[in-house]
Scaffold this motif. Structure first.
Motif, PDB file in Angstrom:
ATOM      1  N   ILE A 179      53.768  48.759  49.258  1.00 58.24           N
ATOM      2  CA  ILE A 179      54.983  49.818  48.443  1.00 58.24           C
ATOM      3  C   ILE A 179      53.947  49.505  46.903  1.00 58.24           C
ATOM      4  O   ILE A 179      54.785  50.427  45.707  1.00 58.24           O
ATOM      5  N   TYR A 180      53.920  48.760  46.574  1.00 57.03           N
ATOM      6  CA  TYR A 180      52.976  48.960  45.317  1.00 57.03           C
ATOM      7  C   TYR A 180      51.974  49.886  44.952  1.00 57.03           C
ATOM      8  O   TYR A 180      51.995  51.073  44.364  1.00 57.03           O
ATOM      9  N   SER A 181      51.351  50.303  46.169  1.00 55.40           N
ATOM     10  CA  SER A 181      50.774  51.519  45.854  1.00 55.40           C
ATOM     11  C   SER A 181      50.875  52.662  45.921  1.00 55.40           C
ATOM     12  O   SER A 181      50.953  53.815  44.528  1.00 55.40           O
ATOM     13  N   LYS A 182      52.530  52.612  46.480  1.00 59.36           N
ATOM     14  CA  LYS A 182      53.371  54.074  45.824  1.00 59.36           C
ATOM     15  C   LYS A 182      54.428  54.401  44.709  1.00 59.36           C
ATOM     16  O   LYS A 182      53.780  55.308  44.400  1.00 59.36           O
ATOM     17  N   ILE A 183      54.312  52.754  44.374  1.00 64.68           N
ATOM     18  CA  ILE A 183      54.683  52.880  42.851  1.00 64.68           C
ATOM     19  C   ILE A 183      53.732  53.444  42.063  1.00 64.68           C
ATOM     20  O   ILE A 183      54.158  54.081  41.052  1.00 64.68           O
ATOM     21  N   LEU A 184      52.503  52.935  42.397  1.00 63.39           N
ATOM     22  CA  LEU A 184      51.425  52.883  41.302  1.00 63.39           C
ATOM     23  C   LEU A 184      51.177  54.079  41.606  1.00 63.39           C
ATOM     24  O   LEU A 184      50.836  55.134  40.635  1.00 63.39           O
ATOM     25  N   GLN A 185      51.003  55.375  42.577  1.00 61.86           N
ATOM     26  CA  GLN A 185      51.335  56.630  42.669  1.00 61.86           C
ATOM     27  C   GLN A 185      52.008  57.661  41.841  1.00 61.86           C
ATOM     28  O   GLN A 185      51.760  57.996  41.001  1.00 61.86           O
ATOM     29  N   PHE A 204      56.963  50.923  34.310  1.00 56.10           N
ATOM     30  CA  PHE A 204      56.979  51.517  33.973  1.00 56.10           C
ATOM     31  C   PHE A 204      55.673  50.509  33.329  1.00 56.10           C
ATOM     32  O   PHE A 204      54.359  51.237  34.199  1.00 56.10           O
ATOM     33  N   HIS A 205      55.778  49.912  32.851  1.00 54.79           N
ATOM     34  CA  HIS A 205      54.839  49.131  31.707  1.00 54.79           C
ATOM     35  C   HIS A 205      53.819  48.092  33.138  1.00 54.79           C
ATOM     36  O   HIS A 205      52.644  47.795  33.127  1.00 54.79           O
ATOM     37  N   VAL A 206      55.202  47.687  33.600  1.00 56.09           N
ATOM     38  CA  VAL A 206      53.928  46.722  34.819  1.00 56.09           C
ATOM     39  C   VAL A 206      53.240  47.078  35.499  1.00 56.09           C
ATOM     40  O   VAL A 206      51.825  46.574  35.796  1.00 56.09           O
ATOM     41  N   ILE A 207      53.964  48.276  36.024  1.00 60.14           N
ATOM     42  CA  ILE A 207      52.667  48.915  36.933  1.00 60.14           C
ATOM     43  C   ILE A 207      51.317  49.486  36.611  1.00 60.14           C
ATOM     44  O   ILE A 207      50.680  49.569  37.193  1.00 60.14           O
ATOM     45  N   ASN A 208      51.659  49.927  34.987  1.00 59.17           N
ATOM     46  CA  ASN A 208      50.692  50.289  35.119  1.00 59.17           C
ATOM     47  C   ASN A 208      49.865  49.950  34.285  1.00 59.17           C
ATOM     48  O   ASN A 208      47.920  49.895  34.177  1.00 59.17           O
ATOM     49  N   LYS A 209      49.832  48.168  34.053  1.00 62.64           N
ATOM     50  CA  LYS A 209      49.065  47.188  33.709  1.00 62.64           C
ATOM     51  C   LYS A 209      48.720  46.558  34.228  1.00 62.64           C
ATOM     52  O   LYS A 209      47.076  46.104  34.025  1.00 62.64           O
ATOM     53  N   PHE A 210      49.215  46.019  35.657  1.00 61.26           N
ATOM     54  CA  PHE A 210      48.730  44.713  36.247  1.00 61.26           C
ATOM     55  C   PHE A 210      48.996  45.355  37.985  1.00 61.26           C
ATOM     56  O   PHE A 210      49.596  45.962  37.948  1.00 61.26           O
ATOM     57  N   LYS A 211      48.125  44.336  38.442  1.00 58.17           N
ATOM     58  CA  LYS A 211      48.295  43.903  39.717  1.00 58.17           C
ATOM     59  C   LYS A 211      48.741  42.198  39.721  1.00 58.17           C
ATOM     60  O   LYS A 211      48.230  41.665  38.944  1.00 58.17           O
ATOM     61  N   TRP A 212      49.453  41.655  40.644  1.00 55.60           N
ATOM     62  CA  TRP A 212      50.205  40.710  40.984  1.00 55.60           C
ATOM     63  C   TRP A 212      50.105  39.882  41.852  1.00 55.60           C
ATOM     64  O   TRP A 212      50.334  41.063  43.406  1.00 55.60           O
ATOM     65  N   GLU A 213      50.062  39.092  42.375  1.00 48.60           N
ATOM     66  CA  GLU A 213      50.229  38.605  43.384  1.00 48.60           C
ATOM     67  C   GLU A 213      51.449  36.878  43.412  1.00 48.60           C
ATOM     68  O   GLU A 213      51.046  36.607  41.923  1.00 48.60           O
TER      69      GLU A 213
END
Length: 475
Positions: free
Chosen positions: A306-312, A437-446
């Motif tokens: 899901i992270y990958s789809k949002i990132l795209q 918008f900003h968290v997805i364009n700046k970071f990956k997280w676990e």
């Protein structure tokens, strides 16, 4: 602690409570067709289970036991009916001010006492601000505020997260959303002043639906102390704003318009009442957004797909912007998948459990009578996890919302509906998606604690603040 205290108070007074119980319900004996359900213990009814056993479980248990459409109970000192399911939602939303009116629990009335000094609610025409304030919350007005929302979000993220290997999401989301709310509603950006208020707002949010026992150690006592501290600060803000208006400063926030508004007699609202009304707005604009941001980070952190789809989606939006260009209304409209994800977050972990109404006449619904004066509790819990509408309801699945017609009307209503739909819906959407918008364009997280315990009944909270490991996206 609060539960032990209450029990110790109840036992010596059992005889009185039995008498009170009989008195409480004798005058409704004329109604032979009340909904099924139980009124629980004398006086306290089923309040303890409602507050300390999770409202969602409280509702679902009674829907199975009594009726999936309607049941009666006694909570927070009020004879109450819970109307369930999409048909119940439709009936309630369609009859606002016809059959139902808004009701605030006694805990809320006592916390914001200055706003409830008269028994009769203000007329729609009494205060100009009741007409002007919602205009601030319309998309076209929010679009003008979006650049400031973008700027505040970037600044806070840079200050707290950039260059860090780990962070706690919940404290960050609380500070961020309170800063946004204070800037939007009050027109202030003083970070030190805002930081001092964060914990107080938590106590108020929890205390809004609590037993009104005002002794040290209880939820209500902490909420009262928090209200006192915030009210003092807000009265100072009101005075500063008055001075600024007198000096010719532009009125670009709700507080300014509330200060200059007059009632039908030409009188201005007292400072303490303005402070209490602003406190209510800030509480609403703070807790719901902070909760949604926090659980967005939790659920997306558990699902790399899901992270990958949002990132795209967010990368496509970012690629169309110039260096340093702020988000625009058109950008928010493109975040369709991201908003589907947020919807699924709100379905699984609702930031708002429900609200109360009062019957203004005798009502017949589903073949049962709801007497005038009884309270109605509306809650998202009656539909959010119903497998009839959401197959595999415990699964986090944003694709449920891909088709606008996939979910029937009145099933998914996180912001309510009808004339009393939450006026801050668009504000919340803008604030959350700006963060996304900003968290997805700046970071990956676990997630550092994948199975972190969620505590709190009326306000879900990760027990350890949702600690995460951060990785810059370009690393």
């Amino acid at each position: 602690m609060e539960l032990v205290f209450l029990i110790s108070c109840i036992i010596p007074s059992l005889a009185f409570l039995v008498f009170a119980f009989k008195f409480l319900f004798s005058h409704d004996s004329r109604f032979k067709n009340l909904p099924p359900g139980s009124m629980g213990w004398p006086v306290i009814g089923e309040t303890l289970e409602f507050l300390f056993g999770k409202p969602e479980n409280f509702v679902l248990k009674r829907m199975k036991k009594y009726s999936p459409e309607i049941f009666k109970t006694n909570i927070l000192g009020e004879k109450t009916v819970v109307i369930c399911g999409p048909n119940g939602n439709k009936f309630l939303f369609s009859n606002e001010q016809k059959l139902f009116t808004v009701f605030r629990p006694h805990s809320m009335q006592k916390l914001f006492r200055s706003s409830y000094q008269t028994k009769a609610p203000p007329k729609e025409s009494d205060l100009k601000t009741l007409r002007s304030s919602p205009a601030f919350l319309k998309p076209e007005a929010l679009a003008r505020y979006l650049a400031k929302m973008d700027s505040i979000t970037q600044q806070q993220m840079k200050k707290d997260w950039e260059g860090k290997h780990s962070a706690q999401v919940f404290p960050f989301s609380k500070t961020l959303t309170l800063m946004l709310a204070c800037r939007f509603f009050l027109g202030t950006e003083d970070p030190d002043r805002i930081a001092r208020l964060v914990d107080h707002f938590d106590d108020i949010t929890i205390g809004l639906h609590s037993i009104t026992v005002n002794v040290p150690g209880t939820i209500f006592y902490r909420a009262k102390q928090a209200v006192k501290a915030i009210r003092k600060e807000l009265i100072e803000v009101v005075k500063e704003k008055k001075d600024a208006i007198a000096s010719g400063a532009p009125m670009q926030d709700i507080l300014s318009h509330m200060i200059v508004a007059t009632d039908s007699s030409g009188s201005f609202m007292p400072e303490i009442e303005i402070a209490d009304k602003m406190m209510g707005l800030l509480t609403a604009g703070y807790s719901t957004v902070a909760t949604s941001i926090t659980f967005f980070m939790k659920y997306v952190g558990e699902r790399p797909d899901i992270y990958s789809k949002i990132l795209q989606e967010q990368k496509e939006i970012a690629s169309g912007k110039k260096e340093g260009e702020m988000l625009q209304w058109e950008d928010i409209q493109k975040m369709k998948y991201s908003w589907n994800v947020v919807n699924e977050v709100m379905r699984l972990t609702p930031p708002l459990q429900g609200t109360f109404r009062e019957a203004i006449t005798d009502i017949t619904y589903a073949g049962f009578t709801i007497p005038k004066g009884w309270k109605i509790y509306w809650t998202v819990s009656t539909t959010n996890k119903n497998p009839e509408y959401f197959p595999n309801p415990e699964e986090f699945n944003p694709s449920r919302y891909d088709d606008d017609k996939a979910i029937p009307p009145y099933v998914f209503v996180p912001f309510g509906g009808g004339p009393r739909m939450c006026p801050g819906k668009e504000y919340a959407r803008f604030a959350i998606l700006t963060f996304v918008f900003h968290v997805i364009n700046k970071f990956k997280w676990e997630l550092e604690i994948p199975n972190e315990k969620i505590i709190g009944d009326m306000m879900p909270t990760p027990q350890m603040g949702l600690p995460i490991r951060l990785q810059p996206l370009d690393s």
